[in-house]
Design a protein around this motif. Structure first.
Motif, PDB file in Angstrom:
ATOM      1  N   ASN A 206       0.854  -1.187   0.000  1.00  0.00           N
ATOM      2  CA  ASN A 206       0.000   0.000   0.000  1.00  0.00           C
ATOM      3  C   ASN A 206       0.898   1.248   0.000  1.00  0.00           C
ATOM      4  O   ASN A 206       1.694   1.432   0.920  1.00  0.00           O
ATOM      5  N   PRO A 207       0.805   2.109  -1.029  1.00  0.00           N
ATOM      6  CA  PRO A 207       1.747   3.243  -1.126  1.00  0.00           C
ATOM      7  C   PRO A 207       1.661   4.219   0.045  1.00  0.00           C
ATOM      8  O   PRO A 207       2.596   4.984   0.284  1.00  0.00           O
ATOM      9  N   ASN A 208       0.570   4.187   0.788  1.00  0.00           N
ATOM     10  CA  ASN A 208       0.433   5.100   1.932  1.00  0.00           C
ATOM     11  C   ASN A 208       0.843   4.479   3.261  1.00  0.00           C
ATOM     12  O   ASN A 208       0.864   5.161   4.292  1.00  0.00           O
TER      13      ASN A 208
ATOM     14  N   ALA B 160      -3.752  10.190  12.099  1.00  0.00           N
ATOM     15  CA  ALA B 160      -3.755  11.037  10.899  1.00  0.00           C
ATOM     16  C   ALA B 160      -4.385  10.322   9.704  1.00  0.00           C
ATOM     17  O   ALA B 160      -4.452  10.885   8.606  1.00  0.00           O
ATOM     18  N   GLY B 161      -4.808   9.076   9.911  1.00  0.00           N
ATOM     19  CA  GLY B 161      -5.508   8.358   8.843  1.00  0.00           C
ATOM     20  C   GLY B 161      -4.607   7.545   7.933  1.00  0.00           C
ATOM     21  O   GLY B 161      -5.066   7.022   6.916  1.00  0.00           O
ATOM     22  N   ARG B 162      -3.321   7.404   8.308  1.00  0.00           N
ATOM     23  CA  ARG B 162      -2.427   6.600   7.460  1.00  0.00           C
ATOM     24  C   ARG B 162      -2.464   5.132   7.889  1.00  0.00           C
ATOM     25  O   ARG B 162      -2.508   4.839   9.095  1.00  0.00           O
ATOM     26  N   PRO B 163      -2.435   4.220   6.920  1.00  0.00           N
ATOM     27  CA  PRO B 163      -2.329   2.800   7.291  1.00  0.00           C
ATOM     28  C   PRO B 163      -0.979   2.541   7.963  1.00  0.00           C
ATOM     29  O   PRO B 163       0.054   3.020   7.487  1.00  0.00           O
ATOM     30  N   VAL B 164      -1.014   1.826   9.069  1.00  0.00           N
ATOM     31  CA  VAL B 164       0.203   1.566   9.844  1.00  0.00           C
ATOM     32  C   VAL B 164       0.386   0.063  10.007  1.00  0.00           C
ATOM     33  O   VAL B 164      -0.585  -0.664  10.250  1.00  0.00           O
ATOM     34  N   VAL B 165       1.626  -0.376   9.851  1.00  0.00           N
ATOM     35  CA  VAL B 165       1.946  -1.783  10.080  1.00  0.00           C
ATOM     36  C   VAL B 165       2.990  -1.834  11.185  1.00  0.00           C
ATOM     37  O   VAL B 165       4.069  -1.250  11.064  1.00  0.00           O
ATOM     38  N   ILE B 166       2.644  -2.500  12.272  1.00  0.00           N
ATOM     39  CA  ILE B 166       3.576  -2.617  13.393  1.00  0.00           C
ATOM     40  C   ILE B 166       4.358  -3.924  13.240  1.00  0.00           C
ATOM     41  O   ILE B 166       3.763  -4.999  13.137  1.00  0.00           O
ATOM     42  N   GLY B 167       5.681  -3.778  13.219  1.00  0.00           N
ATOM     43  CA  GLY B 167       6.537  -4.950  13.109  1.00  0.00           C
ATOM     44  C   GLY B 167       7.141  -5.314  14.451  1.00  0.00           C
ATOM     45  O   GLY B 167       7.367  -4.451  15.300  1.00  0.00           O
ATOM     46  N   SER B 168       7.389  -6.593  14.625  1.00  0.00           N
ATOM     47  CA  SER B 168       8.009  -7.096  15.847  1.00  0.00           C
ATOM     48  C   SER B 168       8.761  -8.375  15.495  1.00  0.00           C
ATOM     49  O   SER B 168       8.511  -8.988  14.449  1.00  0.00           O
TER      50      SER B 168
ATOM     51  N   ALA C 104      -0.674  -7.485  19.472  1.00  0.00           N
ATOM     52  CA  ALA C 104      -1.148  -6.815  20.698  1.00  0.00           C
ATOM     53  C   ALA C 104      -0.954  -5.297  20.580  1.00  0.00           C
ATOM     54  O   ALA C 104      -1.817  -4.514  20.999  1.00  0.00           O
ATOM     55  N   ALA C 105       0.163  -4.890  19.989  1.00  0.00           N
ATOM     56  CA  ALA C 105       0.400  -3.451  19.818  1.00  0.00           C
ATOM     57  C   ALA C 105      -0.616  -2.858  18.835  1.00  0.00           C
ATOM     58  O   ALA C 105      -1.113  -1.739  19.031  1.00  0.00           O
ATOM     59  N   ALA C 106      -0.932  -3.611  17.786  1.00  0.00           N
ATOM     60  CA  ALA C 106      -1.936  -3.133  16.824  1.00  0.00           C
ATOM     61  C   ALA C 106      -3.293  -2.990  17.517  1.00  0.00           C
ATOM     62  O   ALA C 106      -4.036  -2.016  17.269  1.00  0.00           O
ATOM     63  N   ASP C 107      -3.616  -3.919  18.402  1.00  0.00           N
ATOM     64  CA  ASP C 107      -4.877  -3.823  19.167  1.00  0.00           C
ATOM     65  C   ASP C 107      -4.882  -2.554  20.017  1.00  0.00           C
ATOM     66  O   ASP C 107      -5.911  -1.886  20.144  1.00  0.00           O
ATOM     67  N   GLU C 108      -3.722  -2.257  20.597  1.00  0.00           N
ATOM     68  CA  GLU C 108      -3.618  -1.061  21.446  1.00  0.00           C
ATOM     69  C   GLU C 108      -3.891   0.201  20.620  1.00  0.00           C
ATOM     70  O   GLU C 108      -4.565   1.130  21.069  1.00  0.00           O
ATOM     71  N   VAL C 109      -3.358   0.237  19.406  1.00  0.00           N
ATOM     72  CA  VAL C 109      -3.590   1.401  18.531  1.00  0.00           C
ATOM     73  C   VAL C 109      -5.079   1.493  18.182  1.00  0.00           C
ATOM     74  O   VAL C 109      -5.687   2.564  18.251  1.00  0.00           O
ATOM     75  N   ARG C 110      -5.668   0.355  17.852  1.00  0.00           N
ATOM     76  CA  ARG C 110      -7.098   0.338  17.480  1.00  0.00           C
ATOM     77  C   ARG C 110      -7.972   0.815  18.642  1.00  0.00           C
ATOM     78  O   ARG C 110      -8.958   1.516  18.439  1.00  0.00           O
TER      79      ARG C 110
ATOM     80  N   GLU D  74      -6.465   2.055  10.667  1.00  0.00           N
ATOM     81  CA  GLU D  74      -6.087   0.989   9.746  1.00  0.00           C
ATOM     82  C   GLU D  74      -4.704   0.504  10.184  1.00  0.00           C
ATOM     83  O   GLU D  74      -3.690   1.102   9.817  1.00  0.00           O
ATOM     84  N   VAL D  75      -4.683  -0.529  11.001  1.00  0.00           N
ATOM     85  CA  VAL D  75      -3.410  -0.960  11.582  1.00  0.00           C
ATOM     86  C   VAL D  75      -3.362  -2.471  11.678  1.00  0.00           C
ATOM     87  O   VAL D  75      -4.371  -3.107  11.963  1.00  0.00           O
ATOM     88  N   GLU D  76      -2.190  -3.044  11.376  1.00  0.00           N
ATOM     89  CA  GLU D  76      -2.030  -4.482  11.584  1.00  0.00           C
ATOM     90  C   GLU D  76      -0.662  -4.757  12.182  1.00  0.00           C
ATOM     91  O   GLU D  76       0.257  -3.939  12.080  1.00  0.00           O
TER      92      GLU D  76
END
Ligand SMILES: NC(=O)c1ccc[n+]([C@@H]2O[C@H](COP(=O)([O-])OP(=O)(O)OC[C@H]3O[C@@H](n4cnc5c(N)ncnc54)[C@H](OP(=O)(O)O)[C@@H]3O)[C@@H](O)[C@H]2O)c1
Length: 225
Positions: free
Chosen positions: A2-4, A26-34, A42-48, A55-57
Motif C-alpha cells: 500500500n503506497p500510503n 492522521a488516517g495513514r495505514p500503519v503496520v507494526i513490526g516485531s 497486541a500493539a496493533a490492538d492497542e492502537v485500534r 487501519e493498523v495491523e
C-alpha cells in the motif's frame, strides 16, 4: 504494497508505538513490526483501542517491510544492524528506510546522556551502509519524546530535523506534518544525522536536570514559513 502504509519495525516499543498512534490518528495505514507476531498484534490492538477505525495491523518485522514503502526503524541502537540484516532481503528500491536510532552509550553499559562513536558517522549512516543498493535512507524523529507522542490529546511541540537524499527527505518531512505540533526541518544530507543523534543525549540530560520526564523538545527559531 500500500503506497500510503508506514511500517514501524520494533513498533511494539515506546517510540514506535507513539508514532504508530500518531500516524494512525492522521488516517495513514500503519503496520507494526516485531520479532514476535503476538507482540505485534497486541500493539496493533492497542492502537485500534486508542484510535477507533485505525487501519493498523501487526506482523513480524520482515512481513511488515513488504507492506509499505516507508519503513521506520524503532529499535535500540545496539539492535539496529541485526534488525536491518534480518529484513534486508525484503527491502527494494521502492523503500525509504527511516533511521530514528541514537547511539546512546547505554549500548555499552554506560549512561544515556552521552553517545558512542559509530565508524560510519551516525546510526543513520550505519543503516545506509547495510541496506541493499537503491534503498534510500533518511534520518528523522530522534529528538521527539515517546511520552509526548503517546499523549494523543496534546500536540507534540518539537522540530524534526530530516536528513537524507532530497526526494525521500521531502517525503519524510511531509510525514512530520501529519502529527500536530511536529515540524519537519530540512536537515540536508544524511551525514548531518550525527549532530541530530547527539542532541538526543543532550535532551535526556536536560529532562533529568529540569525534571521533565515527559520530554523536552527542540525548536529552531528564525526559519522562514
Ligand atoms: N523512547 C524515546 O523517547 C525515544 C526518543 C527518541 C528516539 N528514540 C529512539 O527510538 C528507538 C526506539 O526506542 P524505544 O524507546 O521505543 O526502544 P525500546 O522500547 O527499548 O525497544 C523498541 C523495540 O525494539 C525491539 N527490540 C528489543 N530488543 C531487540 C533485539 N535484541 N533485537 C531486535 N529488536 C529488539 C523490541 O521489539 P520486539 O520485541 O517486539 O521485536 C522493542 O519493543 C531507539 O533507537 C531510540 O534511540 C526513542
Amino acid at each position: 504494497m500500500n503506497p500510503n502504509a508506514i511500517a514501524i519495525l520494533g513498533g511494539t516499543g515506546d517510540q514506535g508505538l507513539g508514532l504508530a498512534l500518531r500516524f494512525a490518528r492522521a488516517g495513514r495505514p500503519v503496520v507494526i513490526g516485531s520479532r514476535k507476531l503476538d507482540r505485534a498484534r497486541a500493539a496493533a490492538d492497542e492502537v485500534r483501542a486508542a484510535v477507533p477505525g485505525a487501519e493498523v495491523e501487526g506482523l513480524d518485522n520482515a512481513d511488515a517491510v513488504a507492506k509499505g514503502p516507508i519503513v521506520i526503524l524503532s529499535v535500540p541502537f545496539e539492535h539496529t544492524a541485526g534488525t536491518v540484516k534480518a529484513v534486508k532481503e525484503r527491502l527494494t528500491a521502492a523503500h525509504v528506510v527511516v533511521s530514528m536510532g541514537v547511539p546512546l552509550a547505554t549500548a555499552i553499559g554506560d549512561g544515556a546522556v552521552r553517545t558512542v562513536g559509530v565508524w560510519q558517522g551516525s546510526c543513520a549512516e550505519l543503516v545506509a551502509s547495510l541496506v541493499p543498493e537503491g534503498v534510500q535512507v533518511v534520518s528523522a524523529f530522534q529528538n521527539v519524546s515517546a511520552h509526548r507522542l503517546r499523549e494523543l490529546a496534546q500536540p507534540v511541540e518539537c522540530d524534526v530535523v530530516v536528513s537524507g537524499p532530497p526526494a525521500p527527505r521531502k517525503l519524510v518531512m511531509a510525514l512530520c506534518a501529519l502529527v500536530p505540533g511536529l515540524r519537519g526541518v530540512d536537515g540536508g544530507p544524511l551525514a548531518n544525522a550525527r549532530y541530530v543523534e547527539g542532541v538526543t543525549a543532550l535532551l535526556i540530560g536536560l529532562n533529568a536536570r529540569y525534571k521533565v520526564p515527559e520530554g523536552i523538545g527542540v525548536r529552531f527559531t528564525g526559519l522562514p514559513d
